[in-house]
Design a protein around this motif. Sequence first.
Motif, PDB file in Angstrom:
ATOM      1  N   SER A  14       3.686 -11.990  62.135  1.00 30.69           N
ATOM      2  CA  SER A  14       4.675 -10.958  62.496  1.00 30.69           C
ATOM      3  C   SER A  14       4.576 -10.602  63.973  1.00 30.69           C
ATOM      4  N   SER A  15       4.350 -11.609  64.810  1.00 33.07           N
ATOM      5  CA  SER A  15       4.028 -11.362  66.219  1.00 33.07           C
ATOM      6  C   SER A  15       5.166 -10.727  67.006  1.00 33.07           C
ATOM      7  N   ARG A  16       6.406 -10.815  66.514  1.00 27.19           N
ATOM      8  CA  ARG A  16       7.543 -10.252  67.260  1.00 27.19           C
ATOM      9  C   ARG A  16       7.954  -8.874  66.740  1.00 27.19           C
ATOM     10  N   MET A  17       7.109  -8.277  65.879  1.00 31.41           N
ATOM     11  CA  MET A  17       7.464  -6.998  65.249  1.00 31.41           C
ATOM     12  C   MET A  17       6.859  -5.781  65.948  1.00 31.41           C
ATOM     13  N   GLN A  18       6.283  -5.956  67.134  1.00 31.29           N
ATOM     14  CA  GLN A  18       5.734  -4.837  67.916  1.00 31.29           C
ATOM     15  C   GLN A  18       4.737  -4.004  67.104  1.00 31.29           C
ATOM     16  N   GLY A  19       3.812  -4.704  66.427  1.00 31.29           N
ATOM     17  CA  GLY A  19       2.763  -4.008  65.702  1.00 31.29           C
ATOM     18  C   GLY A  19       3.045  -3.731  64.234  1.00 31.29           C
ATOM     19  N   ARG A  20       4.293  -3.914  63.813  1.00 33.72           N
ATOM     20  CA  ARG A  20       4.619  -3.715  62.398  1.00 33.72           C
ATOM     21  C   ARG A  20       4.507  -5.043  61.656  1.00 33.72           C
ATOM     22  N   ASP A  21       4.308  -4.992  60.337  1.00 34.95           N
ATOM     23  CA  ASP A  21       4.256  -6.195  59.519  1.00 34.95           C
ATOM     24  C   ASP A  21       5.598  -6.355  58.818  1.00 34.95           C
ATOM     25  N   LYS A  22       6.380  -7.357  59.228  1.00 31.50           N
ATOM     26  CA  LYS A  22       7.727  -7.513  58.676  1.00 31.50           C
ATOM     27  C   LYS A  22       7.725  -7.688  57.164  1.00 31.50           C
ATOM     28  N   LEU A  23       6.666  -8.308  56.629  1.00 30.57           N
ATOM     29  CA  LEU A  23       6.637  -8.564  55.189  1.00 30.57           C
ATOM     30  C   LEU A  23       6.285  -7.314  54.381  1.00 30.57           C
ATOM     31  N   MET A  24       5.823  -6.265  55.078  1.00 24.58           N
ATOM     32  CA  MET A  24       5.525  -5.003  54.397  1.00 24.58           C
ATOM     33  C   MET A  24       6.584  -3.942  54.698  1.00 24.58           C
ATOM     34  N   GLU A  25       7.655  -4.339  55.396  1.00 24.52           N
ATOM     35  CA  GLU A  25       8.772  -3.412  55.647  1.00 24.52           C
ATOM     36  C   GLU A  25       9.426  -3.027  54.321  1.00 24.52           C
ATOM     37  N   ASP A  26       9.888  -1.794  54.240  1.00 23.40           N
ATOM     38  CA  ASP A  26      10.470  -1.284  52.997  1.00 23.40           C
ATOM     39  C   ASP A  26      11.880  -1.837  52.760  1.00 23.40           C
ATOM     40  N   VAL A  27      12.075  -2.399  51.570  1.00 26.66           N
ATOM     41  CA  VAL A  27      13.406  -2.827  51.116  1.00 26.66           C
ATOM     42  C   VAL A  27      13.570  -2.305  49.693  1.00 26.66           C
ATOM     43  N   ASP A  28      14.532  -1.422  49.502  1.00 30.87           N
ATOM     44  CA  ASP A  28      14.786  -0.840  48.176  1.00 30.87           C
ATOM     45  C   ASP A  28      13.525  -0.228  47.562  1.00 30.87           C
TER      46      ASP A  28
END
Length: 193
Positions: A14-28
Motif C-alpha cells: 500500500s505504498s501509495r496510500m500515504q500511511g493508510r492500508d488500502k486493503l483495510m479501508e472501510d467498504v460497507d
Amino acid sequence: MTAITILLLAAGASSRMQGRDKLMEDVDGQPLLALMCRRAALTGLPVFVTLPSETHPRAAATGSTIPVPVPDAAEGMAASIRRGIAALPEQTKAVMILPADMPDITTQDMLHLAAHFHGADSPVLRAASEDGIQGHPVLFPRGCFAALKTLSGDQGARSLLTSEPVQMVPLPKKHAVTDLDTPEDWAAWRLHR
C-alpha cells in the motif's frame, strides 16, 4: 468447476496510500479485504490469500480463506504469485488471480469468468471492462503454473499474457479495471458509488 482456485493477492505494501492500508479501508462497514474474501468464498471455490505474514493485521480480515505468507513480498507482485501458485493443491486445474484492491469485482463476476474455463486446453481468460480495456481477474490454466512460479519483479504476470493465447471475458461497467491505489482513488470511488 471446483478444480479452479481463486488466489487473492493481498501482500502488497500500500505504498501509495500515504500511511493508510488500502486493503483495510472501510467498504460497507468492513475492511475491503474482508469483503473481497467473502465475495470470493461465496463462489464456492477454494480461496487462497497472500499476506505479508501470518501475523500481519490483514490476517484478521481473511475469514475462512487459506492464508499464504509471502516473506519476500517487498519484491512485488511476482513474489505473491509465485508463493500463491506453490501453495495450490495438486488437483488444481486453473487459478483465478485477483488483486484484492478491486472493490467492484463481485462474486458473480468471478463465477462468470470461471464459467468460461474449458479444461486443460482453455486459453488464459482475462476479464475486461465493457469498453474492452483489459483488467482482472485473470484465470490461468495449469499449463501456465510452471511459468507463473518463475516470475520476478513487480510486473505481475504481464510477460506471460503476451506469450500465451488470451481470451477476453467482458464484465459489467468498469468492474475489471477499478483498482484503488491512492487516497485520491478512494475518494473518487466513494463519491461515485
